[in-house]
Write an enzyme that holds these catalytic residues in place. Structure first.
Site, short mmCIF file in Angstrom:
data_model
loop_
_atom_site.label_atom_id
_atom_site.label_comp_id
_atom_site.label_asym_id
_atom_site.label_seq_id
_atom_site.Cartn_x
_atom_site.Cartn_y
_atom_site.Cartn_z
N ASP A 178 0.84 -1.19 0.00
CA ASP A 178 0.00 0.00 0.00
C ASP A 178 0.88 1.25 0.00
O ASP A 178 1.83 1.35 0.79
CB ASP A 178 -0.92 0.00 1.23
CG ASP A 178 -1.96 1.10 1.16
OD1 ASP A 178 -3.00 0.88 0.51
OD2 ASP A 178 -1.73 2.19 1.73
N ILE A 179 0.58 2.19 -0.91
CA ILE A 179 1.35 3.44 -0.97
C ILE A 179 0.99 4.31 0.23
O ILE A 179 -0.18 4.58 0.48
CB ILE A 179 1.09 4.19 -2.28
CG1 ILE A 179 1.46 3.31 -3.49
CG2 ILE A 179 1.90 5.48 -2.32
CD1 ILE A 179 1.18 3.96 -4.83
N GLU A 222 -4.66 2.34 -4.43
CA GLU A 222 -3.21 2.43 -4.31
C GLU A 222 -2.60 1.17 -3.71
O GLU A 222 -1.46 1.16 -3.26
CB GLU A 222 -2.83 3.64 -3.44
CG GLU A 222 -3.17 3.52 -1.97
CD GLU A 222 -4.58 3.99 -1.63
OE1 GLU A 222 -4.83 4.32 -0.46
OE2 GLU A 222 -5.43 4.03 -2.54
#
Length: 305
Positions: A178-179, A222
């Site tokens: 996950d960004i 994301e």
């Protein structure tokens, strides 16, 4: 597209025939067209397909033990095998037997004695259809923005690999990525630059995942996922750390992050043989590890097994 498919040398055909002589005749006819493997029984054919799925099966109708008809029905009933076309090879092509071929799920049949040119033309045609179908299916399984596999394919492939690794008594590792602070990134830099960040992270993840059977997927928004078949704890941790470090090493500016650059957090779970009752349980464990990585400060990989 069909006309453009000329080279079938990397396509594979499995011949299921209990006569050594007939195996040699069929193999000789297909020499130079495609790769050929041979087995003597329907039981061996199913196991071969599970271990190394061919692009096409040439199946004798009458076999010792399980018949070719029964094997075809069984293959058609298995999610991981039912896209493999089956051509029956039989000495009896009367109307009733043809009906049984179609009802079993076969795509074609060939009469004995074998006519070499007919065999080659039928096999070439069905291999082209299979190649075309695989290409179209591949397009439908890619995320248009990041050019990695999409969530739809992840759901299918994770199920397939979970069953395969369970059958082969091997591990399956799942990495969830996950960004960090991505909403803040989008709000500050705009969605177009956000798209560029997503593409950059996907490219890095693909680069860090080296083996042919390892795959990267856009899981949603994301978030990305990585499937690592037959991978132990140390191997999965190494890949997850490599992705985390490589994304940070891109040094994409992110003034709304405490790291000042774009980073990712990773959660890793290892599905050891017999440990999980479903692939969803394994994915949930990777998600739990991801949340732990977030809670522990982000830009790191946490593993749970």
């Amino acid at each position: 597209m069909f006309k453009d498919i000329d080279d079938l040398s990397d396509s594979s055909v499995l011949i299921v025939e209990d006569s050594s002589l007939t195996q040699k005749v069929l193999s000789a006819c297909l020499d130079g067209l495609c790769k050929v493997d041979c087995v003597f029984s329907a039981e061996d054919a199913i196991q071969h397909c599970l271990d190394n799925p061919p692009d096409l099966i040439l199946m004798d109708w009458i076999l010792e033990g399980m018949t070719g008809l029964e094997a075809c029905k069984k293959i058609q009933a298995m999610d991981e095998l039912n896209d493999i076309p089956v051509i029956f090879v039989t000495s009896n092509t009367n109307e009733n037997q043809q009906e049984l071929c179609w009802d079993a799920g076969a795509v074609d049949f060939l009469g004995k004695p074998i006519v070499a040119r007919t065999l080659v033309n039928r096999v070439r045609t069905h291999l082209k259809y299979k190649r075309q179908t695989d290409i179209l299916k591949q397009y439908s399984f890619f995320d248009g923005l990041t050019e990695v596999f999409n969530r739809r394919y992840f759901d299918m492939e994770s199920q397939r690999l979970f069953k395969q690794n369970l059958r082969q008594q091997q591990n399956l590792a799942v990495v969830m990525l996950d960004i960090d602070y991505f909403k803040f990134y989008n709000d500050h830099y705009g969605h177009l630059q956000g798209d560029d960040a997503l593409k950059a992270v996907a490219k890095v993840a693909v680069k860090m995942v080296n083996r042919p059977l390892d795959s990267v997927f856009r899981y949603g928004g994301e978030e990305f996922a990585v499937l690592l078949p037959n991978t132990d704890k140390d191997g999965a941790q190494k890949i997850a750390n490599a992705i985390v470090d490589a994304v940070k090493g891109l040094e994409l500016p992110h003034c709304k992050s405490r790291f000042d650059v774009v980073t990712v957090s990773a959660g890793v779970a290892i599905g050891k043989y017999g440990q999980y009752d479903s692939v969803q349980s394994l994915i949930n464990m990777a998600d739990k590890a991801l949340y732990q990585a977030k809670d522990s400060g982000r830009s790191q990989a946490v593993i749970l097994d």
